[in-house]
Design an enzyme around this catalytic site. Structure first.
Site, PDB file in Angstrom:
ATOM      1  CG  HIS A  85      -1.887  -0.913   1.214  1.00 36.88           C
ATOM      2  ND1 HIS A  85      -2.520  -1.987   2.140  1.00 36.88           N
ATOM      3  CD2 HIS A  85      -2.490  -1.254   0.250  1.00 36.88           C
ATOM      4  CE1 HIS A  85      -3.629  -3.002   1.525  1.00 36.88           C
ATOM      5  NE2 HIS A  85      -3.348  -2.269   0.905  1.00 36.88           N
ATOM      6  CD  GLU A  88      -1.071   0.029   4.362  1.00 32.63           C
ATOM      7  OE1 GLU A  88      -0.049  -0.633   4.749  1.00 32.63           O
ATOM      8  OE2 GLU A  88      -2.519   0.118   4.714  1.00 32.63           O
ATOM      9  CG  HIS A 215       0.349  -4.543   4.732  1.00 28.35           C
ATOM     10  ND1 HIS A 215      -0.863  -4.195   4.133  1.00 28.35           N
ATOM     11  CD2 HIS A 215       1.382  -5.163   4.525  1.00 28.35           C
ATOM     12  CE1 HIS A 215      -0.412  -4.521   3.150  1.00 28.35           C
ATOM     13  NE2 HIS A 215       0.481  -5.807   3.047  1.00 28.35           N
ATOM     14  CD  GLU A 305      -1.177  -4.104   8.746  1.00 30.31           C
ATOM     15  OE1 GLU A 305      -0.632  -2.732   8.597  1.00 30.31           O
ATOM     16  OE2 GLU A 305      -2.324  -4.716   8.005  1.00 30.31           O
TER      17      GLU A 305
END
Length: 443
Positions: A85, A88, A215, A305
């Site tokens: 992304h 990110e 991410h 994440e």
């Protein structure tokens, strides 16, 4: 010799990190940084491109190996993917810094890093979505929105763009069908974005064993399956385990507990026990990259994440690097657990695409082009079978420990003429890649 307290040592490490060149890298800066690393460590690195983005930017990979550009038998292939992304961005910067760290530590003779580079072929793709990053970077950390730059130049979310093999897998589970390397839909190449196509071709060209994609927007180690087996019900999420659920939990914990605070659970206003989560239990996601890795290749991938802020200020990058450095290295080392070996015929010729199955785990892996295979397993005793068309299957028992992978080779005899008992009957039925509504969470 005066012994430093752990607080003093930590302070010195952070000070050293702050003294390093921590900044956000636009595309040209990223390219210069990668080629500079190759110049610094020319004998253990290689730069190659797996393709181009919609706007023509190269998707550059930094490889570390004692023989760059060469697959060595029984040496596992590992990959990190960042910036899927575009907005990110922490993963992008961490992977650039990881490259610097590996280069510097290798040159300094660090026993741990020298062993890792000599025994592993490491591939680092800092940015899968350079076009989206440039859109996000124009706004910068202070004004970056939740969605601006998330998708590629066509505003397509690349983590909802892979062929959906979960539906086929869930069908096969009920019909005792194929459990690995599922067939792709017809015309799949026309149905994915250039960046997705490049990554899939990359997966086809390298027999990756372990992977993580980085991410932002939360702090948790997320493992497959991402897509729920059941239809979504509002307010309800369902755990969707893979046949390798226990291994995936262990892989996720290997990162979360090596991270400075991920394992504590409370981050970004959310709580994840031990800092890990099953993807579908968090929320269901279709056409994601980590599920595709597991269902189409031999590779086990998790999604990391790494920050509450999708585009954190440059001033925080040193702290984030220190929080993730040990975890990034420790996770790579997980590729060396389980079993590995060669599959030969009775004339000692290697057999590619042989199936290696483990009793009690309904997910097989296959041997690579050189005849070598890798199977991640937890410590324990297993019954393992190798089979290939035209050969009699061979079964062995092996006990796996907590250290390096156990060597387990197989020699398969040719089947008597006219018999095909060892060839499994798997459905080749394809599935449509009909688009579906996507939950726009961090993943």
């Amino acid at each position: 010799m005066l012994r430093l307290s752990w607080i003093t040592a930590a302070a010195l490490l952070l000070a050293a990190a702050r003294g390093a060149n921590f900044q956000h890298h636009r595309y040209e800066d990223l390219v210069r940084a990668l080629f500079a690393l190759h110049d610094e460590c020319p004998y253990v690195t290689r730069i190659y491109s797996i393709g181009r983005s919609v706007e023509g930017r190269h998707l550059y990979v930094l490889e570390f190996s004692d023989q760059p550009g060469v697959h060595e038998d029984m040496e596992p292939e590992f990959k990190y993917v960042g910036n899927m992304h575009g907005n990110e961005v922490l993963g992008r910067e961490l992977l650039i810094q990881l490259g610097r760290f590996l280069c510097e530590e290798f040159q300094a003779g660090s026993e741990r890093i020298v062993r890792l580079v000599h025994n592993t072929r490491i591939h680092i793709l800092p940015s899968m979505n350079p076009d989206g990053y440039e859109v996000a970077a124009q706004q910068g950390p202070e004004f970056n929105g939740y969605l601006v730059g998330r998708g590629n130049a066509r505003e397509v979310d690349l983590n909802r763009n892979f062929p959906d093999l979960n539906a086929l897998m869930y069908y096969y589970e009920k019909t005792n069908g194929r459990n690995h390397h599922l067939p792709l839909p017809d015309n799949w190449e026309e149905q994915v974005e250039p960046e997705t196509l490049a990554v899939i071709k990359w997966m086809q060209n390298y027999n990756f064993v372990l992977s993580a994609n980085l991410h932002g927007g939360a702090v948790v180690a997320n493992y497959p399956f991402d897509k729920s087996r059941e239809n979504r019900v509002r307010g309800k999420s369902t755990y969707s385990a893979t046949p390798d659920d226990k291994i995936f939990k262990k892989l996720a914990k290997s990162y979360s507990y090596a991270h400075s605070w991920m394992h504590k659970g409370w981050n970004c206003g959310d709580y994840f026990d031990e800092g890990i989560t099953n993807g579908a239990h968090w929320y269901s996601l279709s056409k994601g990259m980590q599920d595709f890795n597991y269902l189409y290749t031999n590779c086990f991938e998790i999604t990391l994440e790494l920050s509450c802020a999708k585009f954190p200020p440059a001033s925080t990058l040193a702290r984030e690097w220190m929080a993730n450095r040990e975890a990034l290295v420790s996770y790579m080392e997980q590729v060396h657990h389980g079993i590995k070996g060669m599959i030969y015929d009775e004339n000692n010729n290697p057999i590619s695409n042989a199936e290696i199955s483990v009793a009690g785990i309904h997910h097989d892996v296959t041997s690579g082009a050189h005849g070598d295979y890798f199977r991640l397993l937890l410590p324990g005793t297993y019954t393992v079978t190798a089979s290939a068309p035209g050969h009699v299957p061979s079964t062995k028992q092996v006990t796996v420990g907590p250290a390096e992978a156990i060597l387990l080779h197989f020699h398969l005899k040719a089947s008597p003429k006219g018999t095909n008992a060892n060839i499994r009957s798997h459905s080749k039925k394809s599935v449509s890649s009909r688009p579906s509504l996507a939950n726009l969470g961090p993943r």
